[in-house]
Design a protein around this motif. Structure first.
Motif, PDB file in Angstrom:
ATOM      1  N   TYR A 168      21.633  -1.154  -4.555  1.00 17.38           N
ATOM      2  CA  TYR A 168      21.637  -1.945  -3.326  1.00 17.38           C
ATOM      3  C   TYR A 168      21.062  -1.138  -2.176  1.00 17.38           C
ATOM      4  N   ARG A 169      20.296  -1.820  -1.354  1.00 16.99           N
ATOM      5  CA  ARG A 169      19.689  -1.206  -0.173  1.00 16.99           C
ATOM      6  C   ARG A 169      19.683  -2.218   0.959  1.00 16.99           C
ATOM      7  N   LEU A 170      19.280  -1.766   2.129  1.00 13.25           N
ATOM      8  CA  LEU A 170      19.037  -2.653   3.261  1.00 13.25           C
ATOM      9  C   LEU A 170      17.519  -2.760   3.412  1.00 13.25           C
ATOM     10  N   ALA A 171      17.010  -3.990   3.444  1.00 10.07           N
ATOM     11  CA  ALA A 171      15.552  -4.203   3.509  1.00 10.07           C
ATOM     12  C   ALA A 171      14.944  -3.589   4.766  1.00 10.07           C
ATOM     13  N   CYS A 172      15.704  -3.536   5.850  1.00  8.06           N
ATOM     14  CA  CYS A 172      15.178  -2.996   7.111  1.00  8.06           C
ATOM     15  C   CYS A 172      15.096  -1.472   7.111  1.00  8.06           C
ATOM     16  N   GLN A 173      15.704  -0.830   6.123  1.00  2.00           N
ATOM     17  CA  GLN A 173      15.736   0.630   6.076  1.00  2.00           C
ATOM     18  C   GLN A 173      14.946   1.212   4.904  1.00  2.00           C
ATOM     19  N   THR A 174      14.607   0.396   3.916  1.00 10.28           N
ATOM     20  CA  THR A 174      14.014   0.887   2.678  1.00 10.28           C
ATOM     21  C   THR A 174      12.499   0.862   2.741  1.00 10.28           C
ATOM     22  N   ILE A 175      11.888   2.010   2.535  1.00 10.09           N
ATOM     23  CA  ILE A 175      10.432   2.138   2.540  1.00 10.09           C
ATOM     24  C   ILE A 175       9.927   1.990   1.109  1.00 10.09           C
ATOM     25  N   VAL A 215       0.846  -1.180   0.000  1.00 12.33           N
ATOM     26  CA  VAL A 215       0.000   0.000   0.000  1.00 12.33           C
ATOM     27  C   VAL A 215       0.886   1.236   0.000  1.00 12.33           C
ATOM     28  N   ALA A 216       0.704   2.086  -1.006  1.00 16.59           N
ATOM     29  CA  ALA A 216       1.486   3.326  -1.083  1.00 16.59           C
ATOM     30  C   ALA A 216       1.192   4.181   0.146  1.00 16.59           C
ATOM     31  N   GLY A 217       2.224   4.751   0.702  1.00 13.55           N
ATOM     32  CA  GLY A 217       2.068   5.607   1.873  1.00 13.55           C
ATOM     33  C   GLY A 217       2.047   4.855   3.183  1.00 13.55           C
ATOM     34  N   ASP A 218       2.172   3.539   3.136  1.00 13.96           N
ATOM     35  CA  ASP A 218       2.143   2.716   4.350  1.00 13.96           C
ATOM     36  C   ASP A 218       3.331   3.010   5.257  1.00 13.96           C
ATOM     37  N   ARG A 219       4.444   3.419   4.675  1.00  9.85           N
ATOM     38  CA  ARG A 219       5.686   3.718   5.388  1.00  9.85           C
ATOM     39  C   ARG A 219       6.346   2.477   5.976  1.00  9.85           C
ATOM     40  N   GLY A 220       5.888   1.297   5.561  1.00 12.09           N
ATOM     41  CA  GLY A 220       6.524   0.068   6.007  1.00 12.09           C
ATOM     42  C   GLY A 220       7.777  -0.202   5.193  1.00 12.09           C
ATOM     43  N   THR A 221       8.715  -0.895   5.792  1.00 14.11           N
ATOM     44  CA  THR A 221       9.950  -1.230   5.092  1.00 14.11           C
ATOM     45  C   THR A 221       9.750  -2.481   4.231  1.00 14.11           C
ATOM     46  N   ILE A 222      10.692  -2.704   3.342  1.00 13.92           N
ATOM     47  CA  ILE A 222      10.656  -3.914   2.530  1.00 13.92           C
ATOM     48  C   ILE A 222      10.743  -5.141   3.434  1.00 13.92           C
ATOM     49  N   LEU A 223      11.528  -5.063   4.494  1.00 13.73           N
ATOM     50  CA  LEU A 223      11.632  -6.185   5.421  1.00 13.73           C
ATOM     51  C   LEU A 223      10.290  -6.471   6.089  1.00 13.73           C
ATOM     52  N   SER A 224       9.582  -5.440   6.530  1.00 18.64           N
ATOM     53  CA  SER A 224       8.291  -5.676   7.185  1.00 18.64           C
ATOM     54  C   SER A 224       7.270  -6.230   6.194  1.00 18.64           C
ATOM     55  N   LEU A 225       7.298  -5.768   4.941  1.00 17.78           N
ATOM     56  CA  LEU A 225       6.415  -6.299   3.908  1.00 17.78           C
ATOM     57  C   LEU A 225       6.740  -7.777   3.663  1.00 17.78           C
TER      58      LEU A 225
END
Length: 124
Positions: free
Chosen positions: A98-105, A21-31
């Protein structure tokens, strides 16, 4: 809405696409966790590099989410980003490879997220 496709030769039998969901502000890791995608992680805080991912934009304009200072430092120490790439990401709102999944929204764009899943700091 954005489609996020997760791909890992080591831990997924096939690619898995989920809606974010756009605007959720969740990270890739949480998704990934919500959808039982096994991206490895140790700290959730951008300090270990175990959730390193490769991000490929599939549709639309490439948009980055802000790199945190911890993420910049960790990606540089892993040799996955240069100062010029950091400057480009900050100045032009471009997602570095490259990114970190825990930091990338997740932003409002379709992306492919590649991860190794076999060792900390590894990606495909």
């Amino acid at each position: 809405m954005a489609n996020v496709t997760f791909s890992s030769k080591h831990t997924l039998p096939k690619d898995v696409t989920v809606y974010a969901v756009a605007g959720d502000r969740g990270t890739i890791l949480s998704l990934a966790e919500k959808n039982k995608i096994p991206i490895p992680f140790e700290c959730r805080d951008g300090e270990c590099g175990s959730c390193l991912i490769e991000v490929v934009t599939l549709t639309g304009k490439t948009m980055g989410s802000a790199l945190t200072e911890k993420e910049k430092s960790m990606l540089k120490s892993l040799g996955k980003i240069t100062t010029a790439e950091i400057d480009n990401a900050v100045t032009n709102d471009v997602m570095p490879k490259y990114r970190l999944a825990c930091q990338t929204i997740v932003r409002d764009q379709d992306i492919l997220v590649k991860f190794a899943g076999d060792e900390p700091g590894g990606s495909e």
